[in-house]
Design a protein around this motif. Structure first.
Motif, short mmCIF file in Angstrom:
data_model
loop_
_atom_site.label_atom_id
_atom_site.label_comp_id
_atom_site.label_asym_id
_atom_site.label_seq_id
_atom_site.Cartn_x
_atom_site.Cartn_y
_atom_site.Cartn_z
N PRO A 65 0.98 -1.13 -0.02
CA PRO A 65 -0.11 0.05 0.02
C PRO A 65 0.78 1.23 -0.15
O PRO A 65 1.87 1.14 0.65
CB PRO A 65 -0.94 -0.05 1.28
N GLU A 66 0.40 2.36 -0.48
CA GLU A 66 1.05 3.57 -0.74
C GLU A 66 1.33 4.29 0.76
O GLU A 66 2.63 4.54 0.98
CB GLU A 66 0.25 4.79 -1.12
N SER B 127 2.58 2.41 3.21
CA SER B 127 3.68 1.54 3.87
C SER B 127 4.90 2.22 3.00
O SER B 127 5.92 2.52 3.79
CB SER B 127 3.67 0.19 3.48
N HIS C 197 5.12 -2.42 7.90
CA HIS C 197 5.29 -1.78 6.42
C HIS C 197 6.31 -2.56 5.47
O HIS C 197 6.37 -2.55 4.46
CB HIS C 197 5.74 -0.33 6.57
N TYR D 197 5.56 -7.42 2.60
CA TYR D 197 5.68 -6.80 1.56
C TYR D 197 6.89 -6.96 0.52
O TYR D 197 7.52 -5.89 0.10
CB TYR D 197 5.12 -5.24 1.34
#
Ligand SMILES: Cc1ncc(COP(=O)(O)O)c(C=O)c1O
Length: 500
Positions: free
Chosen positions: A60-61, A63, A88, A92
């Motif tokens: 996600p943006e 993070s 974060h 990912y």
């Protein structure tokens, strides 16, 4: 008798604050230790539940923003920084640890080797050489690997960051050995010398382009021989090209043979290329990034026959030995030629009669880097604990999984193999009547993205004979047969949805 040490500074200087990066008090050590234990528990929980997690999820943006911080002039508590990372960073990454990750050729890592890496990092040994246990461990690993590959026991070697570096080192040794003049002294700027040539195939990995450029041979000095329908170089063309080049006054120097091409896992005819190299006095280099490891198995060692004749052999241990990044290996038949390509002298790195520098810096003399870490430890520990038989079994298991997927594709009217499958790489596409190659390319390109974004599978792609292919390269110790049955079913299901 050792002389007493006299302080030349006032004793009370130690009462002044002299910060270090170690925790400043016993309590602070205790706090950091507790954080360390928690980090270990968290990563074990993460590893133990990989199958329940998505194979990949887009970051996600928020993070990306949380990690793209301004330059931290003042520090903040480790605990707080770690919380940010858990939230974060950890979810990912690129997903290669997952049981259903088969994209590109990426390994998975193991919990045990992670612990070895932690120990290696704690020791922070500088492994250029010197009288220390890590050197014994790396030399032992190299001896084991030479034995596994059937190379002579007096072969030389080096653990590298990966196959790209191992191949580059090999090509540098080969170039120097076959140049016919002192290339280290004169360089390549003397036009009086004939042009040195390297031969690969159109299926040779792109590392070779970087290598010929970096080594000053240039793309013009690299002949890429066309391949047959088995994705092996046409050896008549290769020999003809060598002869033509020699007649034209050039100096053919090296043949790069593929032992497991990146596209389709094809293995070149290694014994024939070895014989060709002997006949024409060329260096026989083998890129066995993942394919070389087939030699560990009883069932498939025959596929890589001839690898033991290599003048130099490059392969990875972070692919089909499943170790965490980064670790590869180069083995060189002639140890003198190996060091002749890299050894340097400098007063500040001089070998000594005793002390730490007795024995010099053998690893610095076998490659590009001086400062090198203790990557050998994870290999040594993993081979000790799991044993070669376990790896042989896992590699054979991956081969059986590839055969299973291939048979599912052959049995499905909606799936089509796009290349022969000699090893662990399966290239195929979704198909249906009435769609031409252009439409199928677009559809399958979309299918790869759908599979990845579903979080269920990581597959990658390639283009074979102008046709877009899904590509499954199996170097994963966590995969089960049923994962491939599910993949074949989902390819049909997703493909049907995309065309409905
Ligand atoms: C055949 C082959 N050679 C070389 C490489 C490069 O290896 P590395 O990524 O470890 O540098 C790869 C990577 O996939 C490969 O498949």
């Amino acid at each position: 008798m050792p002389l007493p040490v006299h302080s030349t500074v006032r004793e009370d200087i130690d009462s002044l604050q002299q910060p270090t990066l170690d925790p400043p008090t016993p309590e602070a050590w205790q706090e950091l230790r507790a954080l360390g234990h928690r980090m270990l528990d968290d990563i074990f929980d993460d590893l133990a539940t990989l199958r329940e997690q998505p194979a990949w999820r887009p970051m996600p943006e928020a993070s990306a923003t949380a990690l793209s911080l301004p330059l931290p002039i003042q520090g903040r508590p480790a605990e707080e920084v770690y919380r940010t990372l858990m939230k974060h960073l950890v979810p990912y990454t690129i997903g290669n640890r997952h049981p259903r990750a088969w994209g590109w050729v990426r390994g998975t890592g193991t919990p045990l080797a992670m612990l070895a890496d932690m120990l290696a990092s704690g020791l922070n040994a500088h492994v250029a050489g010197g009288r220390q246990a890590p050197v014994v461990i790396e030399e032992t690993c190299l001896r084991w690997l030479a034995e596994l590959m059937g190379m002579p026991s007096q072969s030389s070697g080096l653990l590298t960051t990966g196959a790209t570096m191992a191949n580059l080192i090999s090509l540098a040794i080969a170039r120097n050995a076959k140049a016919g003049y002192d290339i280290r002294q004169q360089g390549l700027q003397h036009c009086a010398h004939p042009q040195l040539l390297v031969y690969g195939s159109t299926e040779t990995h792109s590392w070779a382009l970087k290598a010929v450029e970096l080594l000053g041979l240039g793309r013009d000095g690299y002949r890429r021989i066309p391949v047959t329908e088995l994705h092996q170089p046409d050896l008549d063309r290769l020999e003809l090209q060598i002869e033509e080049d020699r007649e034209a006054g050039h100096r053919p120097a090296v043949v790069i043979a593929n032992c497991g091409t990146v596209n389709t896992g094809a293995i070149d005819n290694l014994p024939a290329i070895a014989a060709l190299c002997r006949k024409h006095d060329l260096w026989f280099h083998v890129d066995g990034a993942f394919g070389a490891l087939l030699r560990l198995t009883k069932e498939y060692a025959g596929l890589v026959r001839g690898i033991e004749e290599a003048d130099s052999l490059a392969f990875d241990l972070h692919k089909w030995v499943y170790l965490p990044f980064e670790i590869g290996c180069v083995l060189v038949r002639d140890s003198q030629l190996h060091t002749a390509a890299f050894a340097t002298q400098a007063s500040y790195l001089e070998e000594a009669e005793g002390g730490i520098m007795a024995g010099g810096l053998p690893f610095a003399d076998r490659g590009v880097e001086l400062t090198r870490g203790f990557r050998a430890l994870k290999l040594w520990m993993s081979l000790q604990v799991h044993g070669i038989d376990t790896y042989a079994h896992l590699i054979a298991q991956n081969m059986a999984q590839a055969a299973h997927l291939e048979s599912l594709i052959e049995a499905s009217p909606r799936l089509e193999l796009l290349a022969p499958r000699p090893t662990n790489v399966v290239c195929f596409r979704y198909t249906r009547p009435g769609l031409d190659d252009v439409a199928l390319d677009a559809l399958n390109r979309r299918l790869v993205i759908e599979l990845q974004e579903s979080g269920r599978y990581i597959v990658s792609s390639t283009v074979l004979d102008g046709r877009y292919a899904l590509r499954v390269a199996i170097t994963n110790h966590r995969s089960q047969m049923s994962d491939f049955t599910a993949l074949a079913e989902d390819c049909v299901r997703f493909g049907d949805q995309l065309t409905s």
